[in-house]
Design a protein around this motif. Sequence first.
Motif, mmCIF file in Angstrom:
data_model
loop_
_atom_site.group_PDB
_atom_site.id
_atom_site.type_symbol
_atom_site.label_atom_id
_atom_site.label_comp_id
_atom_site.label_asym_id
_atom_site.label_seq_id
_atom_site.Cartn_x
_atom_site.Cartn_y
_atom_site.Cartn_z
ATOM 1 N N GLY A 1 -22.866 -47.955 -4.656
ATOM 2 C CA GLY A 1 -21.570 -48.609 -4.551
ATOM 3 C C GLY A 1 -21.009 -48.477 -3.143
ATOM 4 N N ARG A 2 -19.910 -49.192 -2.884
ATOM 5 C CA ARG A 2 -19.253 -49.117 -1.578
ATOM 6 C C ARG A 2 -17.751 -48.933 -1.779
ATOM 7 N N TRP B 1 -17.149 -37.560 -4.698
ATOM 8 C CA TRP B 1 -18.527 -38.043 -4.791
ATOM 9 C C TRP B 1 -19.476 -37.003 -4.183
ATOM 10 N N PRO B 2 -19.712 -35.895 -4.903
ATOM 11 C CA PRO B 2 -20.719 -34.949 -4.411
ATOM 12 C C PRO B 2 -22.113 -35.538 -4.574
ATOM 13 N N SER B 3 -23.110 -34.864 -4.054
ATOM 14 C CA SER B 3 -24.477 -35.319 -4.250
ATOM 15 C C SER B 3 -24.802 -35.310 -5.736
ATOM 16 N N VAL B 4 -25.724 -36.154 -6.161
ATOM 17 C CA VAL B 4 -25.944 -36.376 -7.592
ATOM 18 C C VAL B 4 -26.387 -35.108 -8.323
ATOM 19 N N ASP B 5 -27.032 -34.172 -7.609
ATOM 20 C CA ASP B 5 -27.483 -32.952 -8.281
ATOM 21 C C ASP B 5 -26.370 -31.923 -8.428
ATOM 22 N N GLN C 1 -28.034 -43.497 -11.397
ATOM 23 C CA GLN C 1 -27.836 -44.818 -10.798
ATOM 24 C C GLN C 1 -29.005 -45.157 -9.894
ATOM 25 N N ASP C 2 -29.358 -46.429 -9.827
ATOM 26 C CA ASP C 2 -30.426 -46.912 -8.949
ATOM 27 C C ASP C 2 -30.048 -46.618 -7.496
ATOM 28 N N THR D 1 -21.528 -44.805 -2.601
ATOM 29 C CA THR D 1 -21.359 -43.928 -3.756
ATOM 30 C C THR D 1 -22.575 -44.011 -4.673
ATOM 31 N N LEU D 2 -22.886 -42.898 -5.296
ATOM 32 C CA LEU D 2 -24.051 -42.825 -6.167
ATOM 33 C C LEU D 2 -23.776 -41.836 -7.285
ATOM 34 N N LYS D 3 -23.946 -42.284 -8.529
ATOM 35 C CA LYS D 3 -23.793 -41.421 -9.692
ATOM 36 C C LYS D 3 -25.169 -40.987 -10.192
#
Length: 455
Positions: A164-165, A221-225, A158-159, A153-155
């Motif tokens: 996340g998992r 959790w879509p892509s960050v954009d 976020q680095d 997972t990525l917000k």
Amino acid sequence: MQATNRPNIILVFIDDMGWGDFSCFGNQDASTPHIDRLAKEGISFEQFYVNSPICSPSRVAISTGQYPQRWRISSYLGHRAQNKKRGMAQWLDPKAPMLARFLQNSGYATGHFGKWHMGGQRDVNDAPAISEYGFDQALTNFEGMGPKLLPLTLKPGQDKSKPGRLWHHAERLGKGYQWMQRSEITGGFVDAALSFIKQAKQDETPFYLNLWPDDVHSPFWPSVDQWGDGEKRTLYLAVLEEMDRQLGRLFQHVQNDPALSKNTIILACSDNGPDPGLGSPGPFRGYKTQLFEGGIRSSLVAWAPKLMKKDALGTINQDSIFSAIDLVPTLLNICNISPPDKITFDGESLPSVLLGQSKKSKNKMMFFRRPPDRDSFYGVKDLPDLAVRNGRWKLLCEYDGSSPLLYDLLTDREETKNLAKQKTDMVTELTQSVIAWHKSMPADNGPALVPKANQ
């Protein structure tokens, strides 16, 4: 009419999507152009049902052609103690009459790519492998045994080196797992499916594959954009659109290949209704877990332009009433395959309907039982326990037939006018039928799990 050659079959079973979420079914907040193209070149069915308003039993029904209660799966499969408390099996018995196994035994290559959720999840790590149900290849998620894709997972902000998992305990559910971004997992299943298709074509073998994405189930959790304002509805719609884009690669591969496009059936629908405030049930009442139309009616798009009646292409079938358990005998009929004599399906074979040659409906009544742990949910207390659809009529009631709700779905598809007091003979007939069906199925613990306030 049966297909001249044994057709390839692709079954896309979307997770927790509402009847009104495809843009070809009215969604104006998101676009699903690849599904829409299937509808434009095939047939859309407005009165198609799944056989449970929740995940695992719905998947059992579409896989076996039988009511999932026969196999003691009537809610989602969870932790071992949860399943036992609900009076359910821990996994689908491999002896169940699987469509995949019938096709495999008849020379088809068979593959399952995506969510399974019919055994092997949480702490249930001794379930049978997916291969034991008639599949040559399988790649699943955290709710199945064997090779799987697990979500990172990525917000926004976020680095990227520290994602996340989710569901990390699923690493123990069979050998072989790969971590990848949650927003890309449907594409990972598509990649596996495309490799499977190419191999089957090279081997000159007909194929059957399940493409069952995690999408559009929460958490989102879509892509960050694509996060926009980060609200759940925004994230849901972003996931829906990304799923369509990723599935589009699979559809286009079939559509652009002359050999595949002339002899492949693609079916796409959802396993049950949506969560409130996220997906859209369209004009219908109710949501996931409920026996109202919004929980069990699913938008079905069928694509097979070279096999279907030409003047049916691009049409919307508003008349034919049928369900997921009917797909198994129907597809076997189209493939010219007879199941063993000892197998009796609850569903009916309706090839003329699926191929656009008829708008008839199934003859049998359709029966439903609520998940045993869902008598009260989403703020609604004392939900109906049973339901039956017979032609234009639908009845919902308690296990003992009390509190009947009778709707004429021809004139009241929103289920707003209860006609039980005016149609007492109809209530009696349908109540007796649904209770008889209910008693003919293995019991679960639904009656014991009714909250005391509802008793």
